[in-house]
Scaffold this motif. Sequence first.
Motif, PDB file in Angstrom:
ATOM      1  N   ASP A 186       9.409  10.940  -1.840  1.00  0.00           N
ATOM      2  CA  ASP A 186       8.721  10.989  -3.120  1.00  0.00           C
ATOM      3  C   ASP A 186       8.010   9.674  -3.422  1.00  0.00           C
ATOM      4  N   GLN A 187       8.717   8.561  -3.235  1.00  0.00           N
ATOM      5  CA  GLN A 187       8.184   7.275  -3.659  1.00  0.00           C
ATOM      6  C   GLN A 187       7.227   6.636  -2.659  1.00  0.00           C
ATOM      7  N   LEU A 188       7.407   6.902  -1.368  1.00  0.00           N
ATOM      8  CA  LEU A 188       6.601   6.232  -0.346  1.00  0.00           C
ATOM      9  C   LEU A 188       5.715   7.180   0.456  1.00  0.00           C
ATOM     10  N   ASP A 201       7.106  -1.947  -3.994  1.00  0.00           N
ATOM     11  CA  ASP A 201       5.668  -2.063  -4.239  1.00  0.00           C
ATOM     12  C   ASP A 201       4.951  -2.735  -3.069  1.00  0.00           C
ATOM     13  N   LYS A 202       5.618  -3.695  -2.428  1.00  0.00           N
ATOM     14  CA  LYS A 202       5.001  -4.362  -1.280  1.00  0.00           C
ATOM     15  C   LYS A 202       4.922  -3.404  -0.093  1.00  0.00           C
ATOM     16  N   ALA A 203       5.975  -2.616   0.117  1.00  0.00           N
ATOM     17  CA  ALA A 203       5.967  -1.650   1.212  1.00  0.00           C
ATOM     18  C   ALA A 203       4.860  -0.619   1.018  1.00  0.00           C
ATOM     19  N   LEU A 204       4.745  -0.102  -0.200  1.00  0.00           N
ATOM     20  CA  LEU A 204       3.731   0.913  -0.477  1.00  0.00           C
ATOM     21  C   LEU A 204       2.335   0.339  -0.325  1.00  0.00           C
ATOM     22  N   GLN A 205       2.109  -0.834  -0.874  1.00  0.00           N
ATOM     23  CA  GLN A 205       0.788  -1.465  -0.749  1.00  0.00           C
ATOM     24  C   GLN A 205       0.435  -1.706   0.713  1.00  0.00           C
ATOM     25  N   MET A 224       7.542  -9.463  13.318  1.00  0.00           N
ATOM     26  CA  MET A 224       6.576  -8.786  12.435  1.00  0.00           C
ATOM     27  C   MET A 224       6.153  -7.456  13.053  1.00  0.00           C
ATOM     28  N   MET A 225       6.331  -6.364  12.276  1.00  0.00           N
ATOM     29  CA  MET A 225       5.939  -5.037  12.744  1.00  0.00           C
ATOM     30  C   MET A 225       5.088  -4.394  11.654  1.00  0.00           C
ATOM     31  N   MET A 226       3.929  -3.878  12.023  1.00  0.00           N
ATOM     32  CA  MET A 226       3.014  -3.247  11.071  1.00  0.00           C
ATOM     33  C   MET A 226       2.749  -4.171   9.880  1.00  0.00           C
ATOM     34  N   GLY A 227       2.727  -5.474  10.142  1.00  0.00           N
ATOM     35  CA  GLY A 227       2.361  -6.422   9.107  1.00  0.00           C
ATOM     36  C   GLY A 227       3.497  -6.868   8.219  1.00  0.00           C
ATOM     37  N   PHE A 228       4.767  -6.526   8.542  1.00  0.00           N
ATOM     38  CA  PHE A 228       5.868  -6.885   7.672  1.00  0.00           C
ATOM     39  C   PHE A 228       6.976  -7.580   8.448  1.00  0.00           C
ATOM     40  N   ASP A 229       7.686  -8.454   7.756  1.00  0.00           N
ATOM     41  CA  ASP A 229       8.889  -9.069   8.288  1.00  0.00           C
ATOM     42  C   ASP A 229      10.014  -8.057   8.124  1.00  0.00           C
ATOM     43  N   GLY A 265       7.480  -0.180  12.467  1.00  0.00           N
ATOM     44  CA  GLY A 265       8.293  -1.142  11.747  1.00  0.00           C
ATOM     45  C   GLY A 265       9.533  -0.466  11.186  1.00  0.00           C
ATOM     46  N   PHE A 266      10.691  -0.999  11.492  1.00  0.00           N
ATOM     47  CA  PHE A 266      11.941  -0.492  10.922  1.00  0.00           C
ATOM     48  C   PHE A 266      12.319  -1.426   9.780  1.00  0.00           C
ATOM     49  N   TRP A 267      12.206  -0.922   8.580  1.00  0.00           N
ATOM     50  CA  TRP A 267      12.332  -1.749   7.396  1.00  0.00           C
ATOM     51  C   TRP A 267      13.678  -1.532   6.709  1.00  0.00           C
ATOM     52  N   LYS A 268      14.051  -2.547   5.944  1.00  0.00           N
ATOM     53  CA  LYS A 268      15.155  -2.431   5.002  1.00  0.00           C
ATOM     54  C   LYS A 268      14.544  -2.583   3.618  1.00  0.00           C
ATOM     55  N   LEU A 269      14.444  -1.482   2.902  1.00  0.00           N
ATOM     56  CA  LEU A 269      13.791  -1.493   1.601  1.00  0.00           C
ATOM     57  C   LEU A 269      14.756  -1.945   0.515  1.00  0.00           C
ATOM     58  N   ALA A 270      14.231  -2.670  -0.448  1.00  0.00           N
ATOM     59  CA  ALA A 270      15.043  -3.134  -1.574  1.00  0.00           C
ATOM     60  C   ALA A 270      15.105  -2.055  -2.649  1.00  0.00           C
ATOM     61  N   ILE A 271      15.451  -0.827  -2.241  1.00  0.00           N
ATOM     62  CA  ILE A 271      15.607   0.268  -3.189  1.00  0.00           C
ATOM     63  C   ILE A 271      16.919   0.994  -2.905  1.00  0.00           C
TER      64      ILE A 271
END
Length: 410
Positions: free
Chosen positions: A312-314, A14-18, A1-6, A275-281
């Motif tokens: 733009d989106q995030l 929407d979850k990433a932005l929130q 968990m990094m910055m509150g995310f798996d 957090g290094f994320w993999k976004l579903a976009i």
Amino acid sequence: MMMGFDTGALLPLDKALQGMLEQLTCCCETERLPLPQALDRILAEEISSPLFVPPFDNAAMDGYAVRLADLAAGVPLPVAGKAFAGQPYEGEWPAVHCIRIMTGAPVPPGADAVVMQEETQAGDNGITFLTRPVAGQNIRRRGEDLAQGDRVLESGLRLSPRELPLLASLGIANVTVRRPLKVAIFSTGDELKPLGTPLQHGDIYDSNRYGVKAMLSRMGCECLDLGIIPDDPEALRAAFLQADREADTLITTGGVSVGEADFTKQLLEELGEIGFWKLAIKPGKPFAFGRLPNAWFFGLPGNPVSAMVTFDQLVQPALARLAGQQFARPHPLQALATEPLKKSPGRLDFQRGILSVGPNGLEVRSTGSQDSGVFSSLSRANCYIVLEQERGKVAAGETVTVEPFSGLLL
């Protein structure tokens, strides 16, 4: 968990932005500026009208101020005097007379209406009125636009050329605004070369930094451009530390994808919580977000279209939160796809499209190849075609959601 995310699973947009917005608060102090210097700054106070607008009843047309009772006989009315903007008529107004009046001039006490001059005829005996006016005709009433004490502007609004004359009309000479958000940027990668440098085999020009810098300028941010940083641990460390000292936020492009230089990630994790994320976009799957000791961090993917879309989106709404700015996305629209669109279920897809009005209403077509490295697909577009995460391919004639580009990209 990094910055509150798996960070192991694909993260919905929407979850990433929130999750980001919940951690961010405004970090920009306020200052008081004269109105001419406040363009594009973020308003840090609520503005209420200190006076009535307009401040007095005034004529909406060039014509004649009349009392309805004086028109009952249907005879010409002599002109008793003239009223101009800035020069009200203050003389005696005898019965069965009219007052010549110009647009913006205060309406004489007792006037019931202003008859526009095109509906009158001048003669030797006075003015003949060709139509019968109604009470209040062509009179702008005191406070018709704003009453004293009415709320005019909300805190968090970016001041544009529409707001400055409004504030001036209220006699407001100075406003409280936020200082600009300070954003440091740099690109990473040994393959990146500055403009004007001959390219060797395997080299490409650094283009992402120009897009990011332009979007920051549109947002009114103060940009610290650190240039291109090579894939060297000490050079990267120096750049990160400088950005952390001198800026509120750091944005980088490149270095966040799986398989890229591991020391970039190691350095970021050493200096802060990232957090290094993999976004579903699509485009824009790799993305990094976190906190350095003093500055927030956003890591954009290296592919040009992916970098612009994720900004733009995030990043845009996140920077708006840090700057104290109200933010809203363009209102989504429904349009008919004029051609088939390729799409596989699994990720929210921001395809680049051209929105237009057709015989049956709004319609949209693709700009061509949707590969994340084809920047011409974005430069030709005026909207996103937003295809839902679990949606598959789209047939011609199907309805799709489109998001018109905001001023950030236009």
